[in-house]
Design a protein around this motif. Structure first.
Motif, PDB file in Angstrom:
ATOM      1  N   LYS A   1       0.914  -1.220   0.045  1.00  0.00           N
ATOM      2  CA  LYS A   1      -0.019  -0.053   0.111  1.00  0.00           C
ATOM      3  C   LYS A   1       0.569   1.339  -0.051  1.00  0.00           C
ATOM      4  CE  LYS A   1      -3.997  -2.127   2.495  1.00  0.00           C
ATOM      5  NZ  LYS A   1      -4.808  -2.034   3.533  1.00  0.00           N
ATOM      6  N   GLY A   2       2.102   1.123   0.752  1.00  0.00           N
ATOM      7  CA  GLY A   2       2.960   2.268   0.436  1.00  0.00           C
ATOM      8  C   GLY A   2       3.770   2.306  -0.777  1.00  0.00           C
ATOM      9  N   VAL A   3       3.815   1.478  -1.628  1.00  0.00           N
ATOM     10  CA  VAL A   3       4.496   1.660  -2.602  1.00  0.00           C
ATOM     11  C   VAL A   3       3.682   2.049  -3.851  1.00  0.00           C
ATOM     12  CG1 VAL A   3       6.204   0.421  -4.240  1.00  0.00           C
ATOM     13  CG2 VAL A   3       5.742  -0.028  -1.790  1.00  0.00           C
ATOM     14  N   LEU A   4       4.237   3.126  -4.493  1.00  0.00           N
ATOM     15  CA  LEU A   4       3.430   4.086  -5.474  1.00  0.00           C
ATOM     16  C   LEU A   4       4.062   3.659  -6.834  1.00  0.00           C
ATOM     17  CD1 LEU A   4       2.948   7.181  -3.593  1.00  0.00           C
ATOM     18  CD2 LEU A   4       1.463   5.346  -3.486  1.00  0.00           C
ATOM     19  N   MET A   5       3.174   3.723  -7.900  1.00  0.00           N
ATOM     20  CA  MET A   5       3.728   3.833  -9.227  1.00  0.00           C
ATOM     21  C   MET A   5       3.733   5.503  -9.604  1.00  0.00           C
ATOM     22  SD  MET A   5       1.334   0.843 -10.776  1.00  0.00           S
ATOM     23  CE  MET A   5      -0.050   1.016  -9.798  1.00  0.00           C
ATOM     24  N   VAL A   6       4.841   5.722 -10.066  1.00  0.00           N
ATOM     25  CA  VAL A   6       5.226   7.328 -10.688  1.00  0.00           C
ATOM     26  C   VAL A   6       4.704   7.238 -12.129  1.00  0.00           C
ATOM     27  CG1 VAL A   6       6.614   9.184 -11.052  1.00  0.00           C
ATOM     28  CG2 VAL A   6       7.016   7.623  -9.091  1.00  0.00           C
ATOM     29  N   CYS A   7       3.714   7.883 -12.589  1.00  0.00           N
ATOM     30  CA  CYS A   7       3.008   7.813 -13.932  1.00  0.00           C
ATOM     31  C   CYS A   7       3.062   9.182 -14.552  1.00  0.00           C
ATOM     32  CB  CYS A   7       1.527   7.394 -13.692  1.00  0.00           C
ATOM     33  SG  CYS A   7       1.457   5.831 -12.970  1.00  0.00           S
ATOM     34  N   LYS A   8       3.032   9.049 -15.909  1.00  0.00           N
ATOM     35  CA  LYS A   8       2.987  10.283 -16.589  1.00  0.00           C
ATOM     36  C   LYS A   8       1.914  10.290 -17.558  1.00  0.00           C
ATOM     37  CE  LYS A   8       6.006  12.817 -19.628  1.00  0.00           C
ATOM     38  NZ  LYS A   8       7.525  13.123 -20.209  1.00  0.00           N
ATOM     39  N   TYR A   9       0.991  11.232 -17.830  1.00  0.00           N
ATOM     40  CA  TYR A   9      -0.150  11.239 -18.754  1.00  0.00           C
ATOM     41  C   TYR A   9       0.668  11.832 -20.025  1.00  0.00           C
ATOM     42  CZ  TYR A   9      -4.210  13.100 -21.456  1.00  0.00           C
ATOM     43  OH  TYR A   9      -4.939  13.287 -22.238  1.00  0.00           O
ATOM     44  N   ILE A  10       0.446  11.135 -20.966  1.00  0.00           N
ATOM     45  CA  ILE A  10       0.742  11.573 -22.355  1.00  0.00           C
ATOM     46  C   ILE A  10      -0.352  11.915 -23.207  1.00  0.00           C
ATOM     47  CG2 ILE A  10       2.492  11.227 -24.396  1.00  0.00           C
ATOM     48  CD1 ILE A  10       3.932   9.177 -22.500  1.00  0.00           C
ATOM     49  N   PRO A  11      -0.328  13.110 -23.656  1.00  0.00           N
ATOM     50  CA  PRO A  11      -1.709  13.341 -24.446  1.00  0.00           C
ATOM     51  C   PRO A  11      -1.444  12.984 -25.863  1.00  0.00           C
ATOM     52  CG  PRO A  11      -0.467  15.433 -24.271  1.00  0.00           C
ATOM     53  CD  PRO A  11       0.169  14.249 -23.163  1.00  0.00           C
ATOM     54  N   ALA A  12      -2.847  12.953 -26.627  1.00  0.00           N
ATOM     55  CA  ALA A  12      -2.687  12.367 -27.841  1.00  0.00           C
ATOM     56  C   ALA A  12      -2.019  13.533 -28.732  1.00  0.00           C
ATOM     57  CB  ALA A  12      -4.121  12.271 -28.446  1.00  0.00           C
ATOM     58  N   LEU A  13      -0.729  13.008 -29.250  1.00  0.00           N
ATOM     59  CA  LEU A  13      -0.207  13.792 -30.332  1.00  0.00           C
ATOM     60  C   LEU A  13       0.231  12.986 -31.668  1.00  0.00           C
ATOM     61  CD1 LEU A  13       2.686  15.122 -27.528  1.00  0.00           C
ATOM     62  CD2 LEU A  13       0.804  16.332 -28.668  1.00  0.00           C
ATOM     63  N   GLN A  14       1.228  12.223 -31.575  1.00  0.00           N
ATOM     64  CA  GLN A  14       1.186  11.384 -32.963  1.00  0.00           C
ATOM     65  C   GLN A  14       0.642  10.019 -32.597  1.00  0.00           C
ATOM     66  OE1 GLN A  14       5.671  11.255 -33.270  1.00  0.00           O
ATOM     67  NE2 GLN A  14       5.551  13.282 -34.730  1.00  0.00           N
ATOM     68  N   ARG A  15       0.368   9.680 -31.341  1.00  0.00           N
ATOM     69  CA  ARG A  15      -0.163   8.589 -30.861  1.00  0.00           C
ATOM     70  C   ARG A  15      -1.474   8.888 -30.081  1.00  0.00           C
ATOM     71  NH1 ARG A  15       4.427   5.050 -28.079  1.00  0.00           N
ATOM     72  NH2 ARG A  15       2.492   3.592 -27.778  1.00  0.00           N
ATOM     73  N   ASN A  16      -2.032   7.778 -29.730  1.00  0.00           N
ATOM     74  CA  ASN A  16      -3.505   7.970 -28.860  1.00  0.00           C
ATOM     75  C   ASN A  16      -2.605   8.384 -27.425  1.00  0.00           C
ATOM     76  OD1 ASN A  16      -5.126   7.259 -31.008  1.00  0.00           O
ATOM     77  ND2 ASN A  16      -5.117   5.010 -30.514  1.00  0.00           N
ATOM     78  N   GLU A  17      -3.677   9.030 -26.588  1.00  0.00           N
ATOM     79  CA  GLU A  17      -3.313   9.319 -25.318  1.00  0.00           C
ATOM     80  C   GLU A  17      -3.052   8.037 -24.654  1.00  0.00           C
ATOM     81  OE1 GLU A  17      -6.450  11.381 -23.524  1.00  0.00           O
ATOM     82  OE2 GLU A  17      -8.044   9.863 -23.623  1.00  0.00           O
ATOM     83  N   ARG A  18      -2.134   8.245 -23.624  1.00  0.00           N
ATOM     84  CA  ARG A  18      -1.715   7.011 -22.751  1.00  0.00           C
ATOM     85  C   ARG A  18      -1.176   7.455 -21.526  1.00  0.00           C
ATOM     86  NH1 ARG A  18       2.231   8.125 -26.244  1.00  0.00           N
ATOM     87  NH2 ARG A  18       4.457   7.635 -25.868  1.00  0.00           N
ATOM     88  N   VAL A  19      -1.159   6.532 -20.540  1.00  0.00           N
ATOM     89  CA  VAL A  19      -0.361   6.654 -19.464  1.00  0.00           C
ATOM     90  C   VAL A  19       0.907   5.627 -19.447  1.00  0.00           C
ATOM     91  CG1 VAL A  19      -0.245   6.014 -16.971  1.00  0.00           C
ATOM     92  CG2 VAL A  19      -2.175   7.440 -17.786  1.00  0.00           C
ATOM     93  N   ALA A  20       2.094   6.216 -18.888  1.00  0.00           N
ATOM     94  CA  ALA A  20       3.339   5.351 -18.874  1.00  0.00           C
ATOM     95  C   ALA A  20       3.640   5.188 -17.454  1.00  0.00           C
ATOM     96  CB  ALA A  20       4.522   6.198 -19.751  1.00  0.00           C
ATOM     97  N   ILE A  21       3.947   4.125 -16.984  1.00  0.00           N
ATOM     98  CA  ILE A  21       4.542   3.957 -15.487  1.00  0.00           C
ATOM     99  C   ILE A  21       5.830   3.860 -15.704  1.00  0.00           C
ATOM    100  CG2 ILE A  21       4.376   2.125 -13.689  1.00  0.00           C
ATOM    101  CD1 ILE A  21       1.520   1.424 -14.912  1.00  0.00           C
ATOM    102  N   GLY A  22       6.693   4.891 -15.226  1.00  0.00           N
ATOM    103  CA  GLY A  22       7.866   5.025 -15.362  1.00  0.00           C
ATOM    104  C   GLY A  22       8.803   4.741 -14.230  1.00  0.00           C
ATOM    105  N   ALA A  23       8.398   4.781 -13.027  1.00  0.00           N
ATOM    106  CA  ALA A  23       9.233   4.705 -11.654  1.00  0.00           C
ATOM    107  C   ALA A  23       8.303   4.444 -10.437  1.00  0.00           C
ATOM    108  CB  ALA A  23      10.040   5.880 -11.634  1.00  0.00           C
ATOM    109  N   THR A  24       8.926   4.053  -9.196  1.00  0.00           N
ATOM    110  CA  THR A  24       8.629   3.839  -8.347  1.00  0.00           C
ATOM    111  C   THR A  24       8.689   4.766  -7.219  1.00  0.00           C
ATOM    112  OG1 THR A  24       9.184   1.547  -8.705  1.00  0.00           O
ATOM    113  CG2 THR A  24       8.409   1.866  -6.567  1.00  0.00           C
ATOM    114  N   ALA A  25       7.741   4.968  -6.175  1.00  0.00           N
ATOM    115  CA  ALA A  25       8.037   5.812  -5.014  1.00  0.00           C
ATOM    116  C   ALA A  25       7.411   5.354  -3.688  1.00  0.00           C
ATOM    117  CB  ALA A  25       7.208   7.384  -5.539  1.00  0.00           C
TER     118      ALA A  25
END
Length: 304
Positions: free
Chosen positions: A99-123
């Protein structure tokens, strides 16, 4: 004398039975659950857009602006969870820590590809009110004044194992040498589950890692402390703890725990050793480098 012997034996039998019962109970308390992580990024995107909450999240441009005034190595007040002394069965420890381990995520809007979420690291959650820790390099886009944001750098946020998303609202402090950063998330009125802070531990001691390898979230591995090293004895922020527990890309900022579930270090980097350096051929081993908890504590002013 015979009566005393009888009572001693009786006590011994009762004690052994109690220990067996406790072990059995501890194992039964952690059910085996097979998680489906195959659509995790899509699920997080759906949560992010639910009820239009994405529009209320602080954008990366605003966060970067606010971070300009953050003083490096400034100590910040944090109401931490005190370390535990009792050893835990590994399965129970990971169940509690998750419960105390988080996913650091980034929202990437629709540019050349569809919008998506990238899970890039841990916190790591440090306090109930949302103070968290990760690597400085994870938030480099916000901390480094020379880094220019692009249209794809929209929103950075965290997600929990319980299916919740929270915005990062500010960078509190950081230290580039140690590769540490503390940040604040807005968790509303919901108290989070902090990971208790422990102490630096010696070579040979057992360690446990729970991190988000790229494509393999909430991945557990176990090992030992291989070395405690420094590159400058005059600067404690150069201290590093090398371990044998496995981690990889996406694990940055993840917790390394002792047998009681206390945070003893944080994932930082890996270094691959090849038999032939140029070209890199015949991989022999990977040294896993972490940041000792004492470095993290140097950025914290403990609130009791």
């Amino acid at each position: 004398m015979l009566i005393n012997k009888y009572y001693k034996l009786l006590f011994l039998y009762v004690f052994v039975f109690f220990c067996i019962l406790q072990t059995s109970t501890a194992q039964e308390a952690t059910p085996v659950v097979f998680e489906d992580y195959s659509h995790l990024a899509e699920d997080i995107l759906r949560l992010l857009k639910q009820d239009g909450r994405i529009s209320s999240f602080t954008g990366m441009s605003e966060l970067k602006n606010k971070t300009k005034d953050v003083e490096e190595s400034k100590r910040v007040p944090v109401k931490i969870q005190k370390g535990k002394k009792r050893s835990l069965h590994a399965a129970k420890m990971i169940h509690k820590t998750k419960k105390g381990v988080l996913m650091v995520c980034k929202y990437i809007p629709a540019l050349q590809r569809n919008e998506r979420v990238a899970i890039g690291a841990t916190a790591i959650v440090l306090s109930e009110d949302g103070v968290c820790a990760t690597n400085c390099h994870v938030l480099q886009q916000l901390i480094d004044k020379n880094y220019s944001l692009t249209p794809a750098d929209s929103i950075v946020f965290v997600a929990t194992s319980e299916g919740e998303v929270f915005p990062i609202v500010s960078i509190l402090t950081y230290n580039k040498t140690a590769d540490l950063a503390l940040f604040q998330i807005d968790c509303g009125n919901k108290p989070l589950t902090p990971v208790p802070l422990g102490k630096d531990i010696a070579v040979g001691e057992t360690v446990h890692a729970l991190t988000h390898l790229e494509g393999f979230p909430f991945f557990y591995s176990k090992g030992v402390v291989a070395r405690n090293v420094t590159t400058n004895p005059q600067d404690p922020f150069t201290n590093k703890t090398e371990i044998t527990a496995d981690f990889a890309k996406g694990s940055s900022g993840g917790p390394i725990l002792d047998d009681s579930g206390n945070l003893i270090s944080m994932v930082s980097s890996t270094q691959s050793i090849y038999y032939t350096d140029r070209p890199q051929m015949d991989l022999q081993m990977v040294v896993k480098t972490t940041i000792p908890v004492s470095s993290l504590q140097r950025l914290i002013k403990v609130i009791h």
